[in-house]
Design a protein around this motif. Structure first.
Motif, PDB file in Angstrom:
ATOM      1  N   ALA A   3     -52.602  84.617  10.162  1.00 39.70           N
ATOM      2  CA  ALA A   3     -52.668  83.473  11.068  1.00 39.70           C
ATOM      3  C   ALA A   3     -53.958  83.462  11.868  1.00 39.70           C
ATOM      4  O   ALA A   3     -54.414  82.417  12.305  1.00 39.70           O
ATOM      5  N   ARG A   4     -54.544  84.621  12.048  1.00 36.57           N
ATOM      6  CA  ARG A   4     -55.743  84.695  12.879  1.00 36.57           C
ATOM      7  C   ARG A   4     -56.915  83.887  12.303  1.00 36.57           C
ATOM      8  O   ARG A   4     -57.544  83.126  13.029  1.00 36.57           O
ATOM      9  N   PRO A   5     -57.284  83.994  11.025  1.00 38.24           N
ATOM     10  CA  PRO A   5     -58.381  83.188  10.500  1.00 38.24           C
ATOM     11  C   PRO A   5     -58.092  81.683  10.574  1.00 38.24           C
ATOM     12  O   PRO A   5     -58.993  80.895  10.837  1.00 38.24           O
ATOM     13  N   VAL A   6     -56.847  81.263  10.362  1.00 38.58           N
ATOM     14  CA  VAL A   6     -56.509  79.841  10.439  1.00 38.58           C
ATOM     15  C   VAL A   6     -56.700  79.349  11.875  1.00 38.58           C
ATOM     16  O   VAL A   6     -57.268  78.289  12.116  1.00 38.58           O
ATOM     17  N   GLY A   7     -56.235  80.127  12.832  1.00 38.15           N
ATOM     18  CA  GLY A   7     -56.400  79.765  14.239  1.00 38.15           C
ATOM     19  C   GLY A   7     -57.868  79.695  14.635  1.00 38.15           C
ATOM     20  O   GLY A   7     -58.279  78.823  15.404  1.00 38.15           O
TER      21      GLY A   7
END
Length: 151
Positions: A3-7
């Motif tokens: 989820a971190r790269p998408v955020g």
């Protein structure tokens, strides 16, 4: 995929949208400095409108136009701004005939170039270029703006 790269990508995208919005607003409205110059010129026009109205009232009361701006400004009950808000220099008033006069000021912006965009709300009598510009008025025939700046 975490989820971190998408955020992070959403944050970057949101930042790009904000920057594009700010840049678009500056292009459409002009920079803050340009807005300030426009407000100062609007103040000049407002001052000249008041002087015009006072000259017309003077003419209605006395039967003649004042000979000088000082004579108009010295009338009891009349409070005019007769000086440029930025430079402090006095506006120019000149009686050009028994029923005609001229008001001059030096402007920073060119409203004549933006006339088409502002046609709906701008009084065409007060359109001016950048630099010194004079407006001529005739009491018995209404008022009109002289489209050419005078040196």
């Amino acid at each position: 995929m975490s989820a971190r790269p998408v955020g992070l990508w959403l944050l970057v995208l949101a930042g790009a949208v904000v920057l594009a919005t700010v840049a678009g607003a500056i292009v459409v409205m002009g920079s803050p400095a340009e807005q300030r110059r426009m407000r100062i010129d609007e103040r000049r026009v407002d001052d000249l409108r008041q002087v015009e109205a006072a000259a017309r009232a003077f003419r209605a009361d006395t039967g003649a136009l004042p000979d000088t701006l000082d004579a108009l400004d010295a009338r009891p009950g009349v409070a005019l701004d007769v000086s440029d808000p930025e430079t402090g220099s006095r506006y120019e008033y000149r009686k050009t005939g028994a029923d005609a006069f001229e008001l001059c000021a030096t402007f920073i912006t060119d409203t004549a170039a933006k006339r088409e965009a502002k046609r709906r709300w701008q009084d065409p009598h007060w359109v001016h270029g950048a630099g010194r510009h004079c407006f001529t008025f005739r009491i018995d025939g209404g008022s009109r703006s002289d489209p050419q700046p005078r040196p």
